[in-house]
Design an enzyme around this catalytic site. Structure first.
Site, PDB file in Angstrom:
ATOM      1  N   HIS A 126      -4.344 -14.411  31.440  1.00 29.15           N
ATOM      2  CA  HIS A 126      -3.444 -13.528  30.694  1.00 29.15           C
ATOM      3  C   HIS A 126      -2.757 -12.500  31.586  1.00 29.15           C
ATOM      4  CE1 HIS A 126      -2.023 -10.557  27.760  1.00 29.15           C
ATOM      5  NE2 HIS A 126      -2.624  -9.665  28.527  1.00 29.15           N
ATOM      6  N   ILE A 172      -5.794 -16.705  22.358  1.00 31.22           N
ATOM      7  CA  ILE A 172      -6.433 -15.916  23.418  1.00 31.22           C
ATOM      8  C   ILE A 172      -5.805 -14.533  23.460  1.00 31.22           C
ATOM      9  CG2 ILE A 172      -6.752 -15.691  25.948  1.00 31.22           C
ATOM     10  CD1 ILE A 172      -8.433 -17.915  24.785  1.00 31.22           C
ATOM     11  N   HIS A 214       1.531 -11.076  34.423  1.00 35.06           N
ATOM     12  CA  HIS A 214       0.965 -11.871  33.330  1.00 35.06           C
ATOM     13  C   HIS A 214       1.536 -13.283  33.352  1.00 35.06           C
ATOM     14  CE1 HIS A 214       0.575  -7.625  32.240  1.00 35.06           C
ATOM     15  NE2 HIS A 214      -0.425  -7.960  31.460  1.00 35.06           N
ATOM     16  N   HIS A 263      -0.408  17.779   5.815  1.00 36.83           N
ATOM     17  CA  HIS A 263       1.049  17.630   5.772  1.00 36.83           C
ATOM     18  C   HIS A 263       1.788  18.682   6.595  1.00 36.83           C
ATOM     19  CE1 HIS A 263       0.045  14.751   2.745  1.00 36.83           C
ATOM     20  NE2 HIS A 263       1.287  14.560   2.357  1.00 36.83           N
ATOM     21  N   GLU A 309       6.655   4.341   8.364  1.00 34.25           N
ATOM     22  CA  GLU A 309       7.289   5.190   9.370  1.00 34.25           C
ATOM     23  C   GLU A 309       7.429   4.498  10.716  1.00 34.25           C
ATOM     24  OE1 GLU A 309       4.542   6.012   7.700  1.00 34.25           O
ATOM     25  OE2 GLU A 309       5.180   7.551   6.276  1.00 34.25           O
ATOM     26  N   HIS A 359       4.649  -8.234  27.924  1.00 35.57           N
ATOM     27  CA  HIS A 359       3.920  -8.441  29.178  1.00 35.57           C
ATOM     28  C   HIS A 359       4.293  -9.771  29.824  1.00 35.57           C
ATOM     29  CE1 HIS A 359       1.513  -9.897  25.759  1.00 35.57           C
ATOM     30  NE2 HIS A 359       1.240 -10.904  26.544  1.00 35.57           N
ATOM     31  N   PRO A 407       4.647  -2.318  24.626  1.00 36.25           N
ATOM     32  CA  PRO A 407       3.776  -1.831  23.555  1.00 36.25           C
ATOM     33  C   PRO A 407       3.871  -2.814  22.375  1.00 36.25           C
ATOM     34  CG  PRO A 407       5.039  -0.027  24.505  1.00 36.25           C
ATOM     35  CD  PRO A 407       5.622  -1.308  25.049  1.00 36.25           C
TER      36      PRO A 407
END
Lengths: 739, 739
Positions: free
Chosen positions: A338, A263, A101, A549, A486, A141, A191
């Site tokens: 990118h 972008i 990248h 649950h 969470e 990245h 991530p």
């Protein structure tokens, strides 16, 4: 714990670095004498701070940073050259790898150059120096940006040959930043949104330690946390969760750069992202600054960082408007730059466009020379701090011992003796309550033990009774209040865990809601962050709240995940045993699945046995050949034990095995495994109030697994166990059919 | 598809309702004559609308709603009584169940009474009437609120006996709202933030259909989507994701009530939630109204809803400040009223405090009488709409046929013939590319087929080439652009799927990022929403992006989840076969794991075979007794086939089995299973580039599983396969060791 000298501490930390050439002194602390006077940049930075008051919710505060006349130690043409060096190192590495990248490094080179060269304090020869400023590239990245910076700054983890082996097998420069591969990289990102959450955790850790340990005459803890996040990070919900908390907690030493380049992979961000990020951050309670010219506005960037540092009570977002792929004549400002190599022709065009005459991977001599001072400066930073710590230790020995434990990860001898033990005569209790006893016991003996729940403290039973809440005004507290967030909770805990080896963060919610935070939990596992996940309400046994649950597949799903221990303790001893291992194994996170409902203290369990993962709690056979083996976990171990009693009354020989942690059982010797599950005994019945998926391997082709492979239902727990067939009778019937 | 009459349509929909008493006419359409004139409330609502222009980012717009003089059909004391009826139905049901959440219903009774009694359009006797307004209780724990409203409004799904069996086995009133149990409940909520995301999906569906099908002379699609969300929903990241999109898309008919009660489970929200929600929503682009007195300010609430309806280009957030547990003298405004029964004494005190003389579960006659009109009004709404549809169908037969397909879920005959087929001579391709051929083929023949990616359309290969983007100004487009918001994407797709039976939403990201959206995917499975999850980059085969991007345990984790089909197709035929089943099974979501890398079209695969889940693609044995069975999925089926060739050269008889979908294989007869995996053949080798967890059941105690049980690494794909031992040689060696 014995107090540790600052030198010993440094050495302990150094052992964490990875030495490839076998030389003992690669990361050793250099001589410090005479280097102290060479820090004009740091001093000028501090002197230049303008204290700016910051008022929430006033739109006029979203503005371009005022460009003030400030002292700089570097002439602008050299900055240009250094910035272009970063760009071309990224371009060249991606080009050689034929993947990667380049766009982000080309756009973010100016802000990151100024940050790493002019503001951040670090020691390249000891990436683990405790009081370093932390940097997190949330937009992971773009990692060639970070690798280029580490290379220029003199980190031994990223040498020229490492840049040349970008994204190759065994290299120190993988496709996304990995803390466990590359000293100088603090956390594992890629991530999206995880990095900014980790940064919040790092800043929380700093604020907490500063509150606990700093003295009016000795601010021994004092560093900033910086992060770069892009549009992708901003769109992810996790980033809103953690940025809301960062402001709530008043993390004034967290400074985030938002790479506003318009972008993303699918094209212009206008197709999916038209909110006002500035306004949202103001609503969250951040101080917001806009640098309009992130491509060349060096002074704007400098002024923004100074302003951000001057705002002490709020985190700051510096929105930096940049051009992705800056310098590429045909690909800048488009998604094509990118995530793919520019291609030979465009690399050439970019060289011409930016006037770059150098060979691939070449760092111009003046740039090299300019950056070279960071080695000596960094060594001096650390030496200075070591001296400070020595003085601190002398004057505040108790505090120094605690802080040393957090820095080194060495816990006071005998800490494990604090864990409670139980006999069958002890009253039964829910394992969530037994867990709370362990948490409170551990927090008393382990200085870096802290944590909390996602708004379920009173259900998860996670409050530390001897400590207060970590809040903006009381950051010394060790109860973290995450709210119903969470995902952010897990990722913040990763940041805390990776701040210092002695931090043990725990976090809690209902087990089923691990689904909300699974991405963060996987990164705990991957990045070797020893977070403890306290997950209560672990089965249909929670009853009336119903199938939304009630976890079913969750035990299986974590057993399948690498490098994470999935514990399902059956009683007090097993709960304590699980905590003992969770604390001990600092590079492997643990999940504890705990019951809402009351369970008896079972005969045959023990803290020590949990270390084996699976073990026999009762057996009336001889010669390692029972008629049948009943295997249970958690709340169903009791059912297995009761079924065994029934079968024994019929004259059968029955072994009952607790399978509290599959991962630990897998680690045992074949001989041990055979002693628990002899291969000759194919009559095996497992019982667990969860999916039977995966049990086939344990019970074998002829065994039977009792569980629940559908969703649960809303009804009282006893009724559910009966209707779903998780009963003594079911176990007895299955066993009879196999004997 | 033949065009469907409006009556047939209604009847098709009615078949979805659950009839408990066996009477055929319980949900039949009542006579409509003469009812049309009884709608003063609706007409006055429309007449009273004041068109309010709404400007983003102007703080002066965050204000208390102006209390305007408006016509109401109900005197205030009767509203009080009706509101208290709702409160006590909730109190009584929770009390009887000895568990549940009374606090929210007690606080939200006023706003929800006004909404359900004065604004919403629905037909209690046909909960599935297409053009009904949708209501989503995002704060699902407060479900007794919704059950009480449905009961008062005359829904047969919630009768008095249902209220009395709240949270009991087999009841229609489970502990959290479940669309598949209770007609009148649109979606399944409870996990916080999911509901508001579903509501965004429902509103998207309406806007899309309106754009495609409405005509200047016939607005056949025209309904609102309402939702109530609490502090918990607001804290969850998913809600920020979807609310950002809702504004981006200009979902003007989405109206969300924020129950601003300052209490969550851990106490006052001040301990973790101090952002300005109003400001955040303005930053996202919403119209924001603040009702300061949500406890008694009926006219304020009415005015707010009118204002919200008048704002056409933005969704509206109505922040309603309420008191949790309103009316309880000792527990109101505290967390103790959130999630537990009040207790006999406090129920009594609350009755006294609110002056409530009625028996438990009693609905006062005047309240009953007041609400009773909804049955006839609702029938008239539907009859009116049916007449409108008949006219539409006459004038616009083609559009009516398409719309009918979406409403009924009946697809044009022969739709499956549109799927592409392949022979081994066809060029090899990545299954992500083959997937795109299927998506485009299906979108052409199935009117309700639409979807998109979380900013990875060009990597996931999900663009529908014949259609435009769904955007604010082009809502007829069928390409959804979710941005980097996986969790919101999944939950929005749940909303779309549950809007109308003929909607088939698909959504896409990298397979590893299912971790971000797992909570939404689980609710797809639980709530029987037939979403198609297009998950590319399905193994270490993605190469250089490294372990943060490489799924390992994900196949196992979905195989363990109930009611979801995990497909891993090996080539074009299997990809098309997976889509065929995914489209057919409308009550079970599907996950397709697809390769980044090119794969050959294998001999022996077919669309039809995929229906079996596991099947033989080649075999040189006779008598169902091969020397060894090699089992592969996806990209590793090729490796299994090549290993078989090697072994056959050595004279071995080898069967190669594709295990494309475990769940479908599990559904087959024992005889079929035996024909594929004969119990006498214990020599079995599985190969899959993922965790071996769960394969034990397939390969048996003597078999071998080749996979990867650690995290991956950053390197070219071929190198990774070799280093991790996912090779022909490994399969051949394993097979040899077993024969």
């Amino acid at each position: 714990m014995a107090s540790t000298s600052s030198l010993a501490l440094s050495q302990a930390l150094l052992t964490r670095t990875i030495s490839r050439d076998g030389s003992g002194n690669r990361f050793s602390v250099p001589a410090f004498s005479g280097l102290k006077s060479t820090f004009p940049r740091t001093i000028s930075t501090r002197r230049g701070c303008v204290s700016t008051s910051s008022h929430s919710f006033r739109p006029d505060l979203v503005r371009a940073a005022a460009v003030e006349a400030i002292e700089t130690t570097t002439d602008s043409s050299l900055v240009d050259k250094s910035v272009n060096t970063i760009r071309f190192l990224a371009i060249d590495a991606v080009e050689k790898a034929k993947s990667g990248h380049p766009g982000l490094p080309m756009g973010c080179a100016p802000m990151s150059h100024i940050l790493y060269d002019e503001f951040m304090r670090y020691n390249p020869k000891n990436p683990y120096w405790f009081n370093r400023d932390r940097f997190v590239l949330s937009a992971g990245h773009g990692c060639m940006l970070h690798y280029a910076l580490l290379h220029l700054a003199g980190y031994d983890s990223v040498r020229e040959e490492d840049l040349k082996s970008f994204r190759q097998w065994g290299s120190k420069t993988p496709g996304h930043p990995e803390n466990f591969e590359t000293p100088g990289v603090e956390v594992t990102t890629g991530p999206l949104g995880q990095g900014i959450a980790n940064a919040v955790g790092l800043a929380l850790a700093e604020k907490h330690l500063a509150a606990r340990f700093n003295k009016p005459d000795n601010e021994i803890v004092d560093h900033y946390t910086y992060s770069i996040l892009g549009d992708g990070c901003q769109m992810e919900g996790i980033s809103n969760e953690v940025c809301s908390l960062a402001a709530h907690w008043g993390l004034g030493k967290l400074i985030a750069f938002y790479d506003d380049n318009h972008i993303s992979i699918d094209g212009d961000t206008d197709i999916a992202f038209t909110e006002s990020v500035d306004k949202r951050f103001e609503a969250l309670g951040w101080h917001v600054i806009w640098v309009k010219n992130g491509n060349n506005g060096y002074d704007e960037i400098r002024a923004a960082i100074r302003e951000a540092k001057a705002v002490k009570d709020k985190p700051t977002l510096i929105k930096v408007t940049t051009t992705i792929g800056y310098g590429s004549p045909n690909k800048a400002n488009s998604y094509s730059v990118h995530g793919a190599a520019l291609g030979e022709k465009e690399v050439e065009a970019t060289r011409n466009n930016l006037g770059w005459p150098y060979e691939p991977f070449q760092v111009p001599e003046d740039v090299k020379s300019h950056w070279s001072r960071h080695t000596s400066e960094g060594a001096a930073f650390e030496a200075d701090w070591n001296a400070k710590f020595a003085a601190y230790e002398k004057k505040y020995p108790e505090e120094a011992a605690e802080l040393s434990s957090i820095i080194s990860g060495e816990f006071p001898a005998g800490w494990e003796k604090a864990l409670p033990t139980y006999t069958p005569e002890c009253p039964g209790d829910a394992t969530r309550n037994l867990s709370q006893q362990c948490l409170n016991a551990l927090a008393k003996v382990i200085p870096g033990f802290l944590g909390g729940s996602a708004d379920l403290a009173s259900s998860n039973m996670t409050l530390l009774k001897a400590f207060g809440n970590f809040q903006k005004a009381t950051p010394e507290g060790r109860n973290l209040r995450f709210g119903v967030r969470e995902h952010g909770m897990g990722a913040i805990c990763n940041g805390i865990a990776l701040h210092s080896p002695g931090f043990i963060p725990y976090c809690a919610t209902f087990f089923v809601f691990t689904d909300y935070m699974r991405a963060a939990m996987r990164i705990s596992a991957l990045s070797e962050a020893g977070v403890i996940y306290v997950m209560t309400h672990d089965s249909i046994g929670l009853g009336e709240d119903g199938p939304t649950h009630q976890p079913i597949e969750h035990l299986s799903s974590f057993r399948a995940m690498p490098n994470i221990m999935m514990f399902r303790p059956a009683d007090g001893n097993e709960t304590a045993g699980a905590y003992k291992i969770a604390v001990t194994k600092r590079k492997t996170p643990s999940v504890l699945a705990l019951s809402r409902q009351k369970l008896p203290q079972l005969p045959g369990t023990s803290i020590e046995s949990v270390e084996k993962g699976g073990y026999t709690i009762s057996d009336n056979s001889t010669g390692n050949k029972p008629d049948v083996i009943l295997i249970g976990t958690g709340s169903e171990l009791e059912i297995a034990a009761q079924a065994a009693e029934e079968l024994r009354k019929e004259g059968k020989t029955v072994r009952v095995v607790s399978f509290v942690c599959w991962e630990l059982f897998d680690e045992q010797s074949d001989a041990y495994k055979e002693s628990v599950l002899p291969s000759d005994v194919s009559a095996r019945v497992s019982i667990e109030a969860g999916s039977t998926f995966g049990w086939g391997k344990i019970v074998g082709g002829k065994g039977r697994s009792i569980g629940i492979d559908t969703f649960g239902a809303s009804a009282p727990a006893g009724k559910l166990y009966k209707e779903f067939g998780i009963t003594i009778e079911a176990v007895v019937d299955a066993a009879r059919s196999l004997i």
